[in-house]
Design an enzyme around this catalytic site. Structure first.
Site, PDB file in Angstrom:
ATOM      1  N   CYS A   1      -5.321   0.425   6.385  1.00 44.70           N
ATOM      2  CA  CYS A   1      -5.559   1.869   6.503  1.00 44.70           C
ATOM      3  C   CYS A   1      -6.823   2.348   5.790  1.00 44.70           C
ATOM      4  CB  CYS A   1      -4.354   2.652   6.000  1.00 44.70           C
ATOM      5  SG  CYS A   1      -4.102   2.603   4.209  1.00 44.70           S
TER       6      CYS A   1
ATOM      7  N   CYS B   1      -8.021  -5.247 -10.161  1.00 42.22           N
ATOM      8  CA  CYS B   1      -7.594  -4.185 -11.067  1.00 42.22           C
ATOM      9  C   CYS B   1      -7.224  -2.978 -10.196  1.00 42.22           C
ATOM     10  CB  CYS B   1      -8.743  -3.873 -12.023  1.00 42.22           C
ATOM     11  SG  CYS B   1      -8.315  -2.778 -13.359  1.00 42.22           S
TER      12      CYS B   1
ATOM     13  N   CYS C   1      -7.173  -1.176   1.205  1.00 40.23           N
ATOM     14  CA  CYS C   1      -6.186  -1.733   2.121  1.00 40.23           C
ATOM     15  C   CYS C   1      -6.876  -2.013   3.449  1.00 40.23           C
ATOM     16  CB  CYS C   1      -5.040  -0.738   2.306  1.00 40.23           C
ATOM     17  SG  CYS C   1      -3.844  -1.240   3.557  1.00 40.23           S
TER      18      CYS C   1
ATOM     19  N   CYS D   1       0.846  -1.189   0.000  1.00 37.38           N
ATOM     20  CA  CYS D   1       0.000   0.000   0.000  1.00 37.38           C
ATOM     21  C   CYS D   1       0.886   1.244   0.000  1.00 37.38           C
ATOM     22  CB  CYS D   1      -0.900  -0.025   1.235  1.00 37.38           C
ATOM     23  SG  CYS D   1      -1.918   1.457   1.409  1.00 37.38           S
TER      24      CYS D   1
ATOM     25  N   CYS E   1       0.339   3.101   3.600  1.00 40.96           N
ATOM     26  CA  CYS E   1       0.766   2.563   4.904  1.00 40.96           C
ATOM     27  C   CYS E   1       1.792   1.439   4.802  1.00 40.96           C
ATOM     28  CB  CYS E   1      -0.448   2.085   5.702  1.00 40.96           C
ATOM     29  SG  CYS E   1      -1.149   0.520   5.108  1.00 40.96           S
TER      30      CYS E   1
END
Length: 131
Positions: free
Chosen positions: A100, A120, A97, A49, A52
């Site tokens: 976060c 995607c 995510c 991510c 984070c």
């Protein structure tokens, strides 16, 4: 705030992210197809991510979907959350995510075996840790 482990105010996110990262990760934007850093990326490692640094996708699960965005047939288990998305007059499944809550992209059921799924993902939502 949120139910996610990483808890930051939108002002804190704005200070940490670029304008484009904020637009996609926090405001559920989309980058233009075939413009992102990772759509044609083939190194071995783990995609994380961008907000984070949680590990999200293994490069072994990346495939060429022709969509113009990085596509994966599965996630690193437990690190990506799926949410119903009824925006823009469509019914889709958003992926965020799980650490976060940042927007990553969408998942579709037109991917390859073994899962049949196509995650995607916006390149700008990702960082990469080389193997």
């Amino acid at each position: 705030m949120s139910d996610y482990k990483v808890k930051k105010s939108e002002n804190e996110w704005k200070e940490e992210l670029t304008d484009n990262e904020y637009r996609v990760l926090r405001q559920k934007g989309t980058e233009r197809a075939f413009t992102g850093e990772f759509y044609d990326h083939h190194e071995k490692g783990v995609y994380t991510c961008a907000a984070c640094h949680e590990k999200l996708f293994d490069s072994k699960t990346k495939f060429e979907s022709g969509s113009g965005w990085p596509s994966f047939y599965t996630t690193i288990q437990g690190n990506v959350k799926e949410i119903a998305d009824r925006s823009h007059g469509m019914v889709r499944t958003e992926v965020v995510c799980n650490n976060c809550g940042s927007h990553l992209g969408h998942v579709f059921n037109d991917g390859p075996k073994p899962t049949g799924m196509r995650y995607c993902i916006n390149s700008i939502s990702l960082d990469f840790e080389k193997e």
